[in-house]
Design a protein around this motif. Structure first.
Motif, PDB file in Angstrom:
ATOM      1  N   ARG A 106       0.829  -1.209   0.000  1.00 56.70           N
ATOM      2  CA  ARG A 106       0.000   0.000   0.000  1.00 56.70           C
ATOM      3  C   ARG A 106       0.866   1.264   0.000  1.00 56.70           C
ATOM      4  NH1 ARG A 106      -3.679  -1.286   5.130  1.00 56.70           N
ATOM      5  NH2 ARG A 106      -1.606  -2.030   5.814  1.00 56.70           N
ATOM      6  N   PHE A 107       2.139   1.118   0.372  1.00 62.79           N
ATOM      7  CA  PHE A 107       3.097   2.220   0.255  1.00 62.79           C
ATOM      8  C   PHE A 107       3.698   2.158  -1.143  1.00 62.79           C
ATOM      9  CE2 PHE A 107       3.025   1.326   4.809  1.00 62.79           C
ATOM     10  CZ  PHE A 107       3.014   2.592   5.384  1.00 62.79           C
ATOM     11  N   PHE A 108       3.439   3.155  -1.957  1.00 66.40           N
ATOM     12  CA  PHE A 108       4.012   3.166  -3.306  1.00 66.40           C
ATOM     13  C   PHE A 108       5.488   3.548  -3.256  1.00 66.40           C
ATOM     14  CE2 PHE A 108       5.110   5.146  -7.361  1.00 66.40           C
ATOM     15  CZ  PHE A 108       4.671   4.175  -8.253  1.00 66.40           C
ATOM     16  N   LEU A 109       5.797   4.579  -2.476  1.00 64.32           N
ATOM     17  CA  LEU A 109       7.171   5.048  -2.310  1.00 64.32           C
ATOM     18  C   LEU A 109       7.227   5.862  -1.024  1.00 64.32           C
ATOM     19  CD1 LEU A 109       9.986   5.154  -3.711  1.00 64.32           C
ATOM     20  CD2 LEU A 109       9.267   7.314  -4.753  1.00 64.32           C
ATOM     21  N   TYR A 110       8.292   5.660  -0.247  1.00 66.21           N
ATOM     22  CA  TYR A 110       8.534   6.307   1.033  1.00 66.21           C
ATOM     23  C   TYR A 110       7.765   5.619   2.165  1.00 66.21           C
ATOM     24  CZ  TYR A 110      10.394  10.056  -1.906  1.00 66.21           C
ATOM     25  OH  TYR A 110      11.110  10.773  -2.844  1.00 66.21           O
ATOM     26  N   PHE A 111       8.452   5.470   3.282  1.00 66.88           N
ATOM     27  CA  PHE A 111       7.939   4.939   4.548  1.00 66.88           C
ATOM     28  C   PHE A 111       7.676   3.433   4.546  1.00 66.88           C
ATOM     29  CE2 PHE A 111       7.004   9.457   4.831  1.00 66.88           C
ATOM     30  CZ  PHE A 111       7.429   9.760   6.107  1.00 66.88           C
ATOM     31  N   GLU A 112       7.808   2.770   3.397  1.00 60.07           N
ATOM     32  CA  GLU A 112       7.670   1.316   3.423  1.00 60.07           C
ATOM     33  C   GLU A 112       8.799   0.681   4.222  1.00 60.07           C
ATOM     34  OE1 GLU A 112      10.111   2.906   1.048  1.00 60.07           O
ATOM     35  OE2 GLU A 112       8.275   2.724  -0.153  1.00 60.07           O
ATOM     36  N   ASP A 113       9.960   1.350   4.259  1.00 59.54           N
ATOM     37  CA  ASP A 113      11.085   0.827   5.032  1.00 59.54           C
ATOM     38  C   ASP A 113      10.877   1.013   6.530  1.00 59.54           C
ATOM     39  OD1 ASP A 113      11.272   3.585   4.744  1.00 59.54           O
ATOM     40  OD2 ASP A 113      13.374   3.588   4.109  1.00 59.54           O
ATOM     41  N   PHE A 114      10.309   2.155   6.933  1.00 61.02           N
ATOM     42  CA  PHE A 114      10.010   2.375   8.347  1.00 61.02           C
ATOM     43  C   PHE A 114       8.968   1.372   8.821  1.00 61.02           C
ATOM     44  CE2 PHE A 114      11.218   7.174   8.794  1.00 61.02           C
ATOM     45  CZ  PHE A 114      12.489   6.879   8.357  1.00 61.02           C
ATOM     46  N   ASP A 115       7.951   1.187   8.026  1.00 62.55           N
ATOM     47  CA  ASP A 115       6.896   0.223   8.366  1.00 62.55           C
ATOM     48  C   ASP A 115       7.483  -1.175   8.519  1.00 62.55           C
ATOM     49  OD1 ASP A 115       3.973  -0.803   8.330  1.00 62.55           O
ATOM     50  OD2 ASP A 115       4.893  -1.844   6.621  1.00 62.55           O
ATOM     51  N   LEU A 116       8.344  -1.585   7.580  1.00 66.78           N
ATOM     52  CA  LEU A 116       8.954  -2.915   7.656  1.00 66.78           C
ATOM     53  C   LEU A 116       9.862  -3.025   8.879  1.00 66.78           C
ATOM     54  CD1 LEU A 116       9.449  -5.699   6.387  1.00 66.78           C
ATOM     55  CD2 LEU A 116      11.337  -4.674   5.105  1.00 66.78           C
ATOM     56  N   SER A 117      10.614  -1.993   9.191  1.00 66.13           N
ATOM     57  CA  SER A 117      11.495  -2.027  10.365  1.00 66.13           C
ATOM     58  C   SER A 117      10.706  -2.333  11.628  1.00 66.13           C
ATOM     59  CB  SER A 117      12.219  -0.688  10.528  1.00 66.13           C
ATOM     60  OG  SER A 117      13.063  -0.410   9.443  1.00 66.13           O
ATOM     61  N   LEU A 118       9.574  -1.684  11.797  1.00 67.38           N
ATOM     62  CA  LEU A 118       8.767  -1.898  13.000  1.00 67.38           C
ATOM     63  C   LEU A 118       8.190  -3.311  13.033  1.00 67.38           C
ATOM     64  CD1 LEU A 118       6.910   1.537  13.218  1.00 67.38           C
ATOM     65  CD2 LEU A 118       8.835   0.735  14.607  1.00 67.38           C
ATOM     66  N   ARG A 119       7.843  -3.854  11.871  1.00 73.55           N
ATOM     67  CA  ARG A 119       7.310  -5.218  11.847  1.00 73.55           C
ATOM     68  C   ARG A 119       8.400  -6.265  12.024  1.00 73.55           C
ATOM     69  NH1 ARG A 119       5.585  -6.408   7.136  1.00 73.55           N
ATOM     70  NH2 ARG A 119       5.812  -4.421   6.010  1.00 73.55           N
ATOM     71  N   MET A 120       9.613  -5.995  11.522  1.00 68.75           N
ATOM     72  CA  MET A 120      10.711  -6.941  11.704  1.00 68.75           C
ATOM     73  C   MET A 120      11.143  -7.022  13.168  1.00 68.75           C
ATOM     74  SD  MET A 120      11.297  -8.489   8.898  1.00 68.75           S
ATOM     75  CE  MET A 120      12.826  -9.301   9.365  1.00 68.75           C
ATOM     76  N   ALA A 121      10.864  -5.975  13.942  1.00 65.88           N
ATOM     77  CA  ALA A 121      11.250  -5.963  15.347  1.00 65.88           C
ATOM     78  C   ALA A 121      10.533  -7.035  16.155  1.00 65.88           C
ATOM     79  CB  ALA A 121      10.990  -4.582  15.948  1.00 65.88           C
ATOM     80  N   GLN A 122       9.447  -7.608  15.602  1.00 64.52           N
ATOM     81  CA  GLN A 122       8.770  -8.692  16.306  1.00 64.52           C
ATOM     82  C   GLN A 122       9.619  -9.963  16.311  1.00 64.52           C
ATOM     83  OE1 GLN A 122       5.332 -10.567  14.162  1.00 64.52           O
ATOM     84  NE2 GLN A 122       5.901  -9.141  12.511  1.00 64.52           N
ATOM     85  N   PHE A 123      10.594 -10.053  15.405  1.00 68.06           N
ATOM     86  CA  PHE A 123      11.444 -11.234  15.304  1.00 68.06           C
ATOM     87  C   PHE A 123      12.788 -11.056  16.000  1.00 68.06           C
ATOM     88  CE2 PHE A 123       8.800 -11.204  11.442  1.00 68.06           C
ATOM     89  CZ  PHE A 123       8.152 -12.416  11.599  1.00 68.06           C
ATOM     90  N   GLY A 124      13.176  -9.823  16.274  1.00 69.80           N
ATOM     91  CA  GLY A 124      14.463  -9.582  16.906  1.00 69.80           C
ATOM     92  C   GLY A 124      14.866  -8.125  16.771  1.00 69.80           C
ATOM     93  N   ARG A 125      16.116  -7.856  17.069  1.00 73.50           N
ATOM     94  CA  ARG A 125      16.584  -6.481  17.069  1.00 73.50           C
ATOM     95  C   ARG A 125      16.852  -5.979  15.648  1.00 73.50           C
ATOM     96  NH1 ARG A 125      20.081  -8.211  21.260  1.00 73.50           N
ATOM     97  NH2 ARG A 125      21.905  -7.871  19.912  1.00 73.50           N
ATOM     98  N   VAL A 126      16.626  -4.694  15.464  1.00 75.64           N
ATOM     99  CA  VAL A 126      17.070  -3.983  14.270  1.00 75.64           C
ATOM    100  C   VAL A 126      18.352  -3.270  14.680  1.00 75.64           C
ATOM    101  CG1 VAL A 126      16.521  -2.191  12.588  1.00 75.64           C
ATOM    102  CG2 VAL A 126      14.718  -3.714  13.448  1.00 75.64           C
ATOM    103  N   GLU A 127      19.459  -3.537  13.973  1.00 74.59           N
ATOM    104  CA  GLU A 127      20.741  -2.993  14.412  1.00 74.59           C
ATOM    105  C   GLU A 127      21.474  -2.258  13.297  1.00 74.59           C
ATOM    106  OE1 GLU A 127      23.372  -5.703  16.323  1.00 74.59           O
ATOM    107  OE2 GLU A 127      22.112  -5.908  18.102  1.00 74.59           O
ATOM    108  N   TYR A 128      22.226  -1.258  13.726  1.00 78.67           N
ATOM    109  CA  TYR A 128      23.183  -0.540  12.887  1.00 78.67           C
ATOM    110  C   TYR A 128      24.551  -1.170  13.108  1.00 78.67           C
ATOM    111  CZ  TYR A 128      26.676   3.181  12.152  1.00 78.67           C
ATOM    112  OH  TYR A 128      27.780   3.900  11.791  1.00 78.67           O
ATOM    113  N   HIS A 129      25.297  -1.407  12.008  1.00 76.37           N
ATOM    114  CA  HIS A 129      26.616  -2.016  12.138  1.00 76.37           C
ATOM    115  C   HIS A 129      27.655  -1.082  11.509  1.00 76.37           C
ATOM    116  CE1 HIS A 129      29.831  -4.815  12.427  1.00 76.37           C
ATOM    117  NE2 HIS A 129      29.077  -5.858  12.713  1.00 76.37           N
TER     118      HIS A 129
END
Length: 277
Positions: A215-238
């Motif tokens: 439903r996101f054509f462009l922009y914010f699809e990455d933020f949305d995915l980041s929040l959903r991936m957090a249910q499986f574990g940490r989101v980290e910067y390396h």
């Protein structure tokens, strides 16, 4: 290379969505990707052409035919047929030889030589990490702050429409949102939001989490995915996963991009909660 030659279960699959991306920009991305992929076994790279039209498909095929392919490293083009957006383009690749790990990559990113070796190795050793974000610099060597804290309407509006004013009036708030403190990090750090220009994740979790919300054509699809991936574990910067990012902000791309940015931002806040200031 014939489709039958592509490994069914590679270690790493990579998706790159293009829409009239300048061929020479894409060439630099693909050359750096091939170099970074050399330490890994079985890498499949899928370029998704989001209905660029005109002469572009032919130019894209010519580029792919020029680039080297070798045992264990495969590169191909998939035609999307219609442009349904950035996330939808990446989702197409999940039907084409998905790997143990999956890299969502922009066509304007150059990878550091050990970028994938370090990133994949880190995910292998740390099952508690669901998504890995890189250390990014711009073309001139300046730091780019791709990871973010949860945004507010005020901060996003200032960054999109009058970024200079935001920096003058709210410098601390802008710095906090952009997590500029990460520039001094010497070890991986947990973050909330990662950029879609480079997301290294576990394919199974990516699929189980619903992949990109189309439903996101462009922009914010990455933020949305980041929040959903957090249910499986940490989101980290390396800090040892370096890239060079040649992209730009929506404000630099014209009114159409500003309109898409605003529309997607409203959808994001409706899904995850409004924060005004």
């Amino acid at each position: 290379m014939k489709v039958a030659d592509f490994p069914a279960h590679p270690l790493l699959s990579v998706s790159i969505v293009v829409y009239q991306t300048p061929i020479e920009v894409l060439r630099r991305t693909l050359e750096s990707l091939e170099l970074a992929a050399r330490p890994l076994e079985q890498v499949v790279v899928t370029l998704v052409d989001n209905a660029s039209g005109g002469t572009y498909p032919g130019e894209l095929e010519a580029l792919v035919n020029e680039l080297p392919q070798r045992p264990g490293y495969c590169l191909r083009v998939v035609e999307a047929g219609a442009n349904r957006g950035y996330g939808a383009g990446h989702n197409i690749t999940l039907d084409h030889s998905p790997g143990k790990f999956h890299l969502v990559l922009n066509p304007d990113v150059e990878l550091g030589e050990r970028c994938l070796e370090v990133g994949a190795g880190y995910l292998d050793e740390h099952p508690e990490v669901a998504l890995l974000a890189p250390c990014a610099r711009g073309a001139g060597g300046e730091p780019e702050y791709l990871c973010k804290r949860y945004p507010s309407v005020l901060v996003l509006a200032l960054r999109a429409f009058i970024p200079g004013l935001g920096e003058r009036l709210f410098p601390e708030r802008m710095a906090s949102y952009e997590m500029r403190d990460l520039a001094s990090a010497r070890s991986p750090r947990e973050v909330m939001l990662a950029s879609g220009c480079f997301m290294l994740l576990r394919t199974q979790q990516f699929v189980e989490g619903g992949a990109f919300d189309e439903r996101f054509f462009l922009y914010f699809e990455d933020f949305d995915l980041s929040l959903r991936m957090a249910q499986f574990g940490r989101v980290e910067y390396h800090p040892d996963v370096p890239i060079v990012h040649h992209g730009g902000y929506a404000a630099r791309k014209g009114l159409r991009h500003l309109w898409m940015f605003a529309r997607s931002g409203i959808r994001f806040f409706r899904l995850h909660g409004w924060r005004w200031i």
